[in-house]
Design a protein around this motif. Structure first.
Motif, short mmCIF file in Angstrom:
data_model
loop_
_atom_site.label_atom_id
_atom_site.label_comp_id
_atom_site.label_asym_id
_atom_site.label_seq_id
_atom_site.Cartn_x
_atom_site.Cartn_y
_atom_site.Cartn_z
N SER A 249 -50.14 44.70 -9.73
CA SER A 249 -48.77 45.14 -9.53
C SER A 249 -48.74 46.25 -8.48
O SER A 249 -49.63 47.11 -8.45
N THR A 250 -47.70 46.25 -7.65
CA THR A 250 -47.53 47.31 -6.65
C THR A 250 -46.54 48.36 -7.12
O THR A 250 -46.37 49.39 -6.45
N THR A 251 -45.90 48.13 -8.27
CA THR A 251 -44.99 49.12 -8.82
C THR A 251 -45.78 50.29 -9.37
O THR A 251 -46.65 50.11 -10.22
N SER A 252 -45.48 51.49 -8.92
CA SER A 252 -46.25 52.67 -9.32
C SER A 252 -45.92 53.09 -10.75
O SER A 252 -44.75 53.22 -11.11
N ARG A 253 -46.96 53.29 -11.54
CA ARG A 253 -46.79 53.73 -12.93
C ARG A 253 -47.84 54.80 -13.24
O ARG A 253 -48.96 54.74 -12.74
N THR A 254 -47.49 55.74 -14.11
CA THR A 254 -48.41 56.81 -14.49
C THR A 254 -48.60 56.83 -15.99
O THR A 254 -47.78 56.30 -16.75
N GLY A 255 -49.66 57.49 -16.41
CA GLY A 255 -50.00 57.58 -17.82
C GLY A 255 -51.30 56.85 -18.13
O GLY A 255 -51.97 56.30 -17.24
N ILE A 256 -51.65 56.84 -19.40
CA ILE A 256 -52.90 56.24 -19.87
C ILE A 256 -52.57 55.07 -20.78
O ILE A 256 -51.72 55.18 -21.66
N SER A 257 -53.27 53.94 -20.59
CA SER A 257 -53.01 52.74 -21.40
C SER A 257 -54.14 52.44 -22.38
O SER A 257 -54.00 51.52 -23.20
N GLY A 258 -55.21 53.18 -22.34
CA GLY A 258 -56.32 52.99 -23.28
C GLY A 258 -57.20 54.22 -23.33
O GLY A 258 -57.49 54.80 -22.29
N LEU A 259 -57.64 54.63 -24.56
CA LEU A 259 -58.44 55.85 -24.67
C LEU A 259 -59.18 55.91 -26.00
O LEU A 259 -58.89 55.16 -26.93
N ARG A 260 -60.11 56.87 -26.07
CA ARG A 260 -60.77 57.22 -27.32
C ARG A 260 -60.73 58.73 -27.49
O ARG A 260 -61.00 59.48 -26.55
N ASN A 261 -60.36 59.18 -28.70
CA ASN A 261 -60.38 60.60 -29.01
C ASN A 261 -61.83 61.06 -29.12
O ASN A 261 -62.65 60.39 -29.76
N THR A 262 -62.15 62.18 -28.51
CA THR A 262 -63.55 62.64 -28.49
C THR A 262 -63.94 63.47 -29.70
O THR A 262 -65.13 63.74 -29.90
N SER A 263 -62.97 63.86 -30.53
CA SER A 263 -63.32 64.64 -31.72
C SER A 263 -63.01 63.89 -33.01
O SER A 263 -63.61 64.16 -34.05
N LEU A 264 -62.09 62.94 -32.96
CA LEU A 264 -61.75 62.11 -34.12
C LEU A 264 -62.17 60.67 -33.85
O LEU A 264 -62.33 60.26 -32.70
N ASN A 265 -62.31 59.89 -34.91
CA ASN A 265 -62.74 58.49 -34.79
C ASN A 265 -61.51 57.61 -34.51
O ASN A 265 -61.09 56.81 -35.33
N PHE A 266 -60.95 57.74 -33.30
CA PHE A 266 -59.69 57.09 -32.97
C PHE A 266 -59.76 56.42 -31.60
O PHE A 266 -60.12 57.04 -30.60
N ILE A 267 -59.42 55.11 -31.57
CA ILE A 267 -59.33 54.34 -30.33
C ILE A 267 -57.93 53.75 -30.25
O ILE A 267 -57.38 53.26 -31.26
N TRP A 268 -57.36 53.75 -29.04
CA TRP A 268 -56.01 53.20 -28.86
C TRP A 268 -55.91 52.45 -27.54
O TRP A 268 -56.45 52.89 -26.52
#
Length: 600
Positions: free
Chosen positions: A501-520
């Motif tokens: 896509s050439t439409t500009s978008r910001t933010g995060i679409s996937g991550l892991r918390n480094t102190s808690l056992n959390f993936i999103w």
């Protein structure tokens, strides 16, 4: 010459006189004390016996234990009755107080036991000209029927022997170590002659020891070593638990390779090299694993010639079952992995099992589902039951209260994999988990969007099911959610900008918390595939998950995905959703076992 004739009465008188004279010479009675070979017996003794030339002793009645026990004891008069017990080689006396025969040999005397030859063996590797150490001993299995002292020896005709002594304080089956000493003189197979408490023990077949030639020169390739078999806490290793170790031999001779003992298990191997060059040797395992931690085993060789003699390998132990709580629609698509190919991937022993070929050595899952719309009370109750892992998929939408319960569960070391594409519920989760009310979420690109994965070394991006660093994941039929406002405490996996896509978008679409056992990841259909066999779904813009049943539901990429854009053609991209998910589950199992809510 006059002849004298002795009559019988006169002979009797003479003998009596001689007897009296002899008794007076050898024995004197003073104040009731009788002395033998002394004219001054001790006044405090009834009998004082002296060895005239200091070269003799005194013997009291010698009885076997059976003969001793046949004596009919008169309790009022026999207290202190003493004999020498030839069975245990010790003085015994009758004790009125204890109402039994007592031994004066440390109160125990000689033990009575039998040796189980089939369970007895020689330990250590024996090399010509190499003196025995504490690692060389006989492991002897015995069945003790009477407490007491023991002496066990083992002899060979080859310059070394074994000897051990001690005390059995308990009856029953037990194992003793009989240490070796000496130096093997010849390269041969020796038969060990056993003796227990002075009695020869005939074993059929006998314990035998192979004496090896002096060590050769060789190098180990631990980086290419293979750990074979399945390892489980509380289960003793068998012949299938081995290490195949490649070596390169430069000079012939024997080899003895051992390891340290880690959490109850160790390995060893010995033999003789008959050829130089590259070859494999096998180290046999022994012991019982005591924990599920990964065991770094140090391997030590006896190679000569100044080469490296240590290296290490890792042994993986099977992790026990975990309880999985699923939140999401229970349909063929498998949104929360309670149904569909995503569930099949989790339950496949090819992926997570106890076979030698299982990717992750693991006993499996207990699956629990609250469905798509549990009440806050039901959620709180389920989380209070401390499931090991929680998986969230389309279209479970936690409110602020629910998000608080999930955050509390995470803070207690719970494990959460959240795959959501609703902005309000994603915002609730992030604000509750990161304790930051300024975090915001937004909708981004739609079905068929493809997102680049980070190129960092991470257990989700580079795990047991594949390395997907720098590759892609694909959005299902809905709209991707991104999160903004995070400043720290997370590892980004992907951002809001699709590669197609050439439409500009910001933010995060996937991550892991480094102190808690959390993936999103910001897609509730991340695991979507309606094909029960897990094969690739024909569409290029929906259902990005692939795990074919023909491969044991092993995760593979979807080879044709994405809408056209930014230089990419329709279906011209590959997405790795199933591989990412399998790596997430492997990570979640490890976290739950070693740093989870139920970790002991």
């Amino acid at each position: 010459m006059m002849k004298t004739k002795f009559t019988t009465p006169r002979i009797k008188v003479l003998l009596l006189a001689l007897l009296l004279l002899f008794g007076k010479f050898y024995s004197q009675t003073h104040n009731g004390a009788v002395g033998i070979n002394t004219t001054a017996p001790n006044a405090n003794s009834v009998l004082d016996v002296v060895s005239g030339n200091n070269n003799k002793g005194m013997l009291i009645p010698r009885l076997t234990e059976a003969q001793r026990d046949a004596i009919i004891i008169n309790k009022p008069t026999d207290d202190g009755l003493t004999i020498y017990n030839t069975t245990e080689d010790c003085f015994n006396y009758w004790s009125l107080t204890d109402n039994e025969w007592k031994s004066v040999c440390g109160q125990l005397g000689k033990a009575v036991f039998t040796i189980d030859c089939s369970s007895s063996k020689a330990m250590g590797s024996y090399v010509k000209g190499k003196e025995l150490t504490n690692s060389h001993y006989l492991s002897i299995s015995v069945n003790v029927t009477k407490l007491g002292n023991y002496t066990v020896s083992g002899t060979t005709s080859n310059g070394y022997n074994f000897y051990g002594t001690g005390v059995f304080l308990n009856t029953g089956i037990q194992t003793i170590q009989v240490l070796g000493q000496g130096t093997p003189q010849n390269i041969q197979t020796d038969t060990v002659a056993l003796n227990a408490n002075g009695t020869d023990v005939n074993c059929t077949p006998p314990i035998s020891i192979s004496v090896l030639s002096p060590a050769g020169t060789y190098t180990m390739a631990c980086g290419s070593a293979t750990v074979n078999g399945v390892y489980k806490v509380g289960t003793a290793l068998t012949a299938s638990n081995t290490i195949t170790l490649p070596v390169n031999v430069s000079a012939l001779g024997s080899y003895t390779i051992t390891t340290n003992t880690v959490d109850g298990i160790s390995f060893k191997g010995s033999g003789t090299f008959t050829a130089t060059g590259n070859q494999n040797i096998t180290l046999g395992g022994t012991g019982t694993p005591t924990s599920t931690s990964v065991k770094t085993i140090t391997i030590t060789s006896d190679s000569q010639g100044g080469v490296s003699t240590t290296c290490s390998v890792n042994v993986i132990v099977v992790i026990p079952k975990k309880n999985i709580l699923h939140l999401g629609l229970e349909t063929a698509y498998g949104y929360s992995a309670y149904t569909g190919p995503s569930r099949s991937l989790m339950d496949s022993p090819t992926n997570f099992g106890t076979t030698a070929s299982s990717i992750v050595k693991y006993e499996g899952f207990n699956h629990i589902s609250l469905g798509n719309s549990p009440s806050s009370t039901a959620l709180q109750t389920a989380l209070n039951n401390k499931p090991d892992i929680v998986i969230i998929g389309y279209n479970y939408t936690p409110n602020a209260t629910d998000a608080g319960y999930i955050a509390s569960y995470l803070n207690k070391k719970g494990v959460v994999i959240a795959l959501t594409d609703d902005t309000a519920s994603a915002q609730n989760l992030f604000r509750g988990i990161f304790s930051d009310p300024t975090i915001s979420t937004a909708y981004g690109a739609g079905a068929g969007s493809v997102y680049a994965l980070a190129n960092s070394d991470d257990p989700i991006l580079n795990g047991p099911f594949g390395d997907v660093r720098g590759k892609n994941w694909g959005e299902d039929a809905s709209t991707t959610v991104s999160v903004s406002g995070l400043t720290s405490g997370f590892t980004p996996y992907s951002y809001a900008q699709p590669i197609n896509s050439t439409t500009s978008r910001t933010g995060i679409s996937g991550l892991r918390n480094t102190s808690l056992n959390f993936i999103w990841f910001g897609d509730g259909g991340f695991l979507s595939n309606e094909n029960a066999n897990g094969n690739q779904y024909s569409s290029n813009t929906i259902e990005p998950f692939v795990a074919p049943s023909s491969g044991g539901y092993f995760p593979v990429q979807k080879s044709a995905y994405g809408y056209a854009g930014n230089g990419y053609s329709t279906g011209g991209m590959q997405v790795q959703n199933s591989i990412l998910f399998a790596n997430m589950i492997a990570w979640a199992i490890k976290q739950a076992e070693f740093s989870g809510i139920n970790t002991q």
